[in-house]
Design a protein around this motif. Structure first.
Motif, PDB file in Angstrom:
ATOM      1  N   ALA A  32       0.828  -1.205   0.000  1.00  0.00           N
ATOM      2  CA  ALA A  32       0.000   0.000   0.000  1.00  0.00           C
ATOM      3  C   ALA A  32       0.863   1.257   0.000  1.00  0.00           C
ATOM      4  CB  ALA A  32      -0.924   0.000   1.208  1.00  0.00           C
ATOM      5  N   LEU A  33       1.957   1.227   0.760  1.00  0.00           N
ATOM      6  CA  LEU A  33       2.868   2.375   0.780  1.00  0.00           C
ATOM      7  C   LEU A  33       3.519   2.560  -0.582  1.00  0.00           C
ATOM      8  CD1 LEU A  33       5.182   3.632   3.509  1.00  0.00           C
ATOM      9  CD2 LEU A  33       6.254   3.020   1.352  1.00  0.00           C
ATOM     10  N   SER A  34       3.984   1.470  -1.176  1.00  0.00           N
ATOM     11  CA  SER A  34       4.637   1.555  -2.485  1.00  0.00           C
ATOM     12  C   SER A  34       3.669   2.074  -3.540  1.00  0.00           C
ATOM     13  CB  SER A  34       5.181   0.180  -2.890  1.00  0.00           C
ATOM     14  OG  SER A  34       6.182  -0.244  -1.981  1.00  0.00           O
ATOM     15  N   ASN A  35       2.427   1.605  -3.509  1.00  0.00           N
ATOM     16  CA  ASN A  35       1.426   2.054  -4.478  1.00  0.00           C
ATOM     17  C   ASN A  35       1.126   3.537  -4.314  1.00  0.00           C
ATOM     18  OD1 ASN A  35       1.206  -0.500  -5.604  1.00  0.00           O
ATOM     19  ND2 ASN A  35      -0.538  -1.084  -4.302  1.00  0.00           N
ATOM     20  N   ALA A  36       1.062   3.993  -3.067  1.00  0.00           N
ATOM     21  CA  ALA A  36       0.788   5.410  -2.814  1.00  0.00           C
ATOM     22  C   ALA A  36       1.920   6.287  -3.338  1.00  0.00           C
ATOM     23  CB  ALA A  36       0.589   5.640  -1.326  1.00  0.00           C
ATOM     24  N   LEU A  37       3.150   5.818  -3.193  1.00  0.00           N
ATOM     25  CA  LEU A  37       4.287   6.595  -3.683  1.00  0.00           C
ATOM     26  C   LEU A  37       4.321   6.612  -5.201  1.00  0.00           C
ATOM     27  CD1 LEU A  37       7.060   5.552  -1.131  1.00  0.00           C
ATOM     28  CD2 LEU A  37       5.702   7.642  -1.174  1.00  0.00           C
ATOM     29  N   ARG A  38       3.937   5.506  -5.830  1.00  0.00           N
ATOM     30  CA  ARG A  38       3.870   5.471  -7.293  1.00  0.00           C
ATOM     31  C   ARG A  38       2.773   6.416  -7.786  1.00  0.00           C
ATOM     32  NH1 ARG A  38       6.951   1.700  -9.738  1.00  0.00           N
ATOM     33  NH2 ARG A  38       7.745  -0.040  -8.465  1.00  0.00           N
ATOM     34  N   ALA A  39       1.664   6.463  -7.061  1.00  0.00           N
ATOM     35  CA  ALA A  39       0.594   7.382  -7.422  1.00  0.00           C
ATOM     36  C   ALA A  39       1.066   8.833  -7.288  1.00  0.00           C
ATOM     37  CB  ALA A  39      -0.629   7.136  -6.542  1.00  0.00           C
ATOM     38  N   LEU A  40       1.892   9.087  -6.275  1.00  0.00           N
ATOM     39  CA  LEU A  40       2.447  10.426  -6.081  1.00  0.00           C
ATOM     40  C   LEU A  40       3.356  10.795  -7.252  1.00  0.00           C
ATOM     41  CD1 LEU A  40       2.168  12.527  -3.784  1.00  0.00           C
ATOM     42  CD2 LEU A  40       4.292  11.631  -2.827  1.00  0.00           C
ATOM     43  N   GLU A  41       4.149   9.844  -7.697  1.00  0.00           N
ATOM     44  CA  GLU A  41       5.019  10.074  -8.855  1.00  0.00           C
ATOM     45  C   GLU A  41       4.194  10.363 -10.098  1.00  0.00           C
ATOM     46  OE1 GLU A  41       9.017   7.502  -7.790  1.00  0.00           O
ATOM     47  OE2 GLU A  41       7.281   6.426  -8.610  1.00  0.00           O
ATOM     48  N   SER A  42       3.114   9.619 -10.253  1.00  0.00           N
ATOM     49  CA  SER A  42       2.236   9.838 -11.405  1.00  0.00           C
ATOM     50  C   SER A  42       1.584  11.222 -11.337  1.00  0.00           C
ATOM     51  CB  SER A  42       1.162   8.746 -11.443  1.00  0.00           C
ATOM     52  OG  SER A  42       0.249   8.957 -12.502  1.00  0.00           O
ATOM     53  N   GLU A  43       1.201  11.635 -10.136  1.00  0.00           N
ATOM     54  CA  GLU A  43       0.556  12.940  -9.957  1.00  0.00           C
ATOM     55  C   GLU A  43       1.473  14.081 -10.365  1.00  0.00           C
ATOM     56  OE1 GLU A  43      -2.213  15.884  -8.736  1.00  0.00           O
ATOM     57  OE2 GLU A  43      -2.483  13.722  -9.046  1.00  0.00           O
ATOM     58  N   PHE A  44       2.762  13.987  -9.980  1.00  0.00           N
ATOM     59  CA  PHE A  44       3.695  15.062 -10.266  1.00  0.00           C
ATOM     60  C   PHE A  44       4.489  14.847 -11.553  1.00  0.00           C
ATOM     61  CE2 PHE A  44       3.369  15.521  -5.535  1.00  0.00           C
ATOM     62  CZ  PHE A  44       2.754  16.759  -5.550  1.00  0.00           C
ATOM     63  N   GLY A  45       4.411  13.652 -12.111  1.00  0.00           N
ATOM     64  CA  GLY A  45       5.097  13.379 -13.364  1.00  0.00           C
ATOM     65  C   GLY A  45       6.603  13.293 -13.241  1.00  0.00           C
ATOM     66  N   VAL A  46       7.093  12.887 -12.061  1.00  0.00           N
ATOM     67  CA  VAL A  46       8.536  12.745 -11.836  1.00  0.00           C
ATOM     68  C   VAL A  46       8.788  11.473 -11.044  1.00  0.00           C
ATOM     69  CG1 VAL A  46       8.988  15.234 -11.853  1.00  0.00           C
ATOM     70  CG2 VAL A  46       8.469  14.086  -9.692  1.00  0.00           C
ATOM     71  N   VAL A  47      10.015  10.970 -11.129  1.00  0.00           N
ATOM     72  CA  VAL A  47      10.424   9.848 -10.292  1.00  0.00           C
ATOM     73  C   VAL A  47      10.863  10.404  -8.945  1.00  0.00           C
ATOM     74  CG1 VAL A  47      12.045   7.939 -10.012  1.00  0.00           C
ATOM     75  CG2 VAL A  47      11.115   8.463 -12.270  1.00  0.00           C
ATOM     76  N   ILE A  48      10.282   9.908  -7.864  1.00  0.00           N
ATOM     77  CA  ILE A  48      10.572  10.413  -6.529  1.00  0.00           C
ATOM     78  C   ILE A  48      11.555   9.510  -5.783  1.00  0.00           C
ATOM     79  CG2 ILE A  48       9.552  10.876  -4.250  1.00  0.00           C
ATOM     80  CD1 ILE A  48       7.021  11.781  -5.705  1.00  0.00           C
ATOM     81  N   VAL A  49      11.339   8.186  -5.882  1.00  0.00           N
ATOM     82  CA  VAL A  49      12.158   7.216  -5.150  1.00  0.00           C
ATOM     83  C   VAL A  49      13.068   6.488  -6.125  1.00  0.00           C
ATOM     84  CG1 VAL A  49      12.122   5.220  -3.613  1.00  0.00           C
ATOM     85  CG2 VAL A  49      10.284   6.919  -3.491  1.00  0.00           C
ATOM     86  N   LYS A  50      14.348   6.419  -5.797  1.00  0.00           N
ATOM     87  CA  LYS A  50      15.279   5.650  -6.618  1.00  0.00           C
ATOM     88  C   LYS A  50      14.914   4.180  -6.544  1.00  0.00           C
ATOM     89  CE  LYS A  50      19.109   8.903  -5.878  1.00  0.00           C
ATOM     90  NZ  LYS A  50      20.464   9.108  -5.295  1.00  0.00           N
ATOM     91  N   ARG A  51      14.812   3.531  -7.676  1.00  0.00           N
ATOM     92  CA  ARG A  51      14.342   2.161  -7.719  1.00  0.00           C
ATOM     93  C   ARG A  51      15.482   1.165  -7.489  1.00  0.00           C
ATOM     94  NH1 ARG A  51       9.510   3.342  -6.349  1.00  0.00           N
ATOM     95  NH2 ARG A  51       8.405   4.640  -7.852  1.00  0.00           N
ATOM     96  N   ALA A  52      15.301   0.278  -6.536  1.00  0.00           N
ATOM     97  CA  ALA A  52      16.247  -0.799  -6.228  1.00  0.00           C
ATOM     98  C   ALA A  52      15.501  -1.809  -5.368  1.00  0.00           C
ATOM     99  CB  ALA A  52      17.470  -0.258  -5.494  1.00  0.00           C
ATOM    100  N   ARG A  53      16.151  -2.935  -5.082  1.00  0.00           N
ATOM    101  CA  ARG A  53      15.497  -3.956  -4.255  1.00  0.00           C
ATOM    102  C   ARG A  53      15.288  -3.462  -2.835  1.00  0.00           C
ATOM    103  NH1 ARG A  53      18.129  -9.761  -4.876  1.00  0.00           N
ATOM    104  NH2 ARG A  53      16.254 -10.205  -3.628  1.00  0.00           N
TER     105      ARG A  53
END
Length: 317
Positions: A32-53
């Protein structure tokens, strides 16, 4: 998407540096946290969190979103307190932090403030000086108690309210327990203290920097200044002396917290004379909450100033 909730999740992730722990702190699942952050990225049109394991940090754009999130959450708390409070009766949370050796003073302050204003819910946190400064900068700490000599943050202006000038004592077991409380003994030089097995805070703590500098000025060789025990807990400092064979170096505020231990004695440390200013700090220019306003007013009262004088500095000796 609940924008405020998503911003809260981002702030939690930055604080905990771990997706699972951030989700737990927010009382949601990790997906749920990860999905919310992805939605935030979609809202602002930028990558917010660096992607890694695992969590590795925020992008440059993410840092800008984080700064806005911190301000939004702060403004939301200020608004809630204004809506829920009445004149002279503030309600809301107050997040306070202190360097470890000042925690006894902050705990006393929080208890007296809450007694005066039952609607305030103080949080008392122990932090290193660096974490305390980061908390002030990020607005995750409303009021800090620490070393005002360190209050120079790049790009951040702080306001300080001096509280005491701390003196330092060697705390050790007395040869004979006193009749009522901890005894204040005759002065001891730092050079003499450096010959004893000491329990000290870890090198990342500013208090340790102060102690190490005093020992160097007293001519104690670096090899002889290595502590017998290191800890990041002020409780360990007192307990190690109480039940073991080590001594410790503590400011007056910490010595006052163990005054009831009749088996201990505290010796003022001299040569050199070490004096450290301790004060409350807030970030300048930030609109204070009702709870913070009440705390700032209380710290100026004779009732609190009397407590500071009794439980810090020279301890009346």
């Amino acid at each position: 998407m609940n924008l405020l909730a998503s911003m809260r999740y981002l702030v939690a992730l930055n604080e905990h540096k771990h997706f699972g722990r951030a989700a737990q702190a927010c009382h949601i699942t990790q997906p749920a946290l990860s999905n919310a952050l992805r939605a935030l990225e979609s809202e602002f049109g930028v990558v917010i969190v660096k992607r890694a394991r695992v969590y590795v940090g925020l992008t440059h754009e993410g840092e800008r979103v984080l700064a806005t999130a911190q301000r939004m959450l702060r403004d939301n708390e200020v608004l809630l307190q204004e809506l829920r409070s009445e004149a002279g009766d503030p309600h809301g949370r107050l997040r306070m932090a202190a360097v470890p050796t000042a925690v006894p003073m902050l705990s006393r302050f929080a208890a007296m403030l809450q007694q005066r204003h039952p609607g305030i819910v103080p949080a008392v946190l122990s932090m290193s000086s660096q974490d305390l400064e980061t908390g002030l900068e990020s607005l995750s700490v409303d009021l800090a108690l620490g070393y005002t000599e360190r209050m120079h943050l790049p790009g951040i202006k702080l306001t300080a309210w001096p509280q005491s000038i701390e003196h330092y004592f060697l705390l050790r077991r007395a040869k004979k327990a006193s009749a009522d409380q901890l005894r204040i003994g005759k002065p001891m030089t730092w050079a003499e203290a450096g010959k004893l097995p000491l329990c000290l805070l870890t090198p990342d703590m500013h208090n340790r920097t102060i102690v190490d500098q005093a020992l160097r000025e007293a001519g104690v060789p670096a090899a002889n200044a290595s502590p017998a025990i290191e800890t990041n807990s002020v409780l360990t400092l007192a307990l190690a002396v109480s039940v073991g064979t080590v001594s410790s170096v503590l400011p007056g505020g910490m010595v006052a917290a163990v005054r009831s231990h009749r088996e201990l004695e505290a010796l003022p440390l001299v040569a050199p004379e070490v004096r450290t200013p301790i004060g409350f700090m807030t970030q300048e220019g930030v609109r204070p909450s009702r709870a913070l306003d009440a705390a700032l007013a209380f710290m100026k009262t004779p009732e609190w100033q009397s407590q500071v004088q009794q439980h810090s500095g020279t301890l009346g000796e």
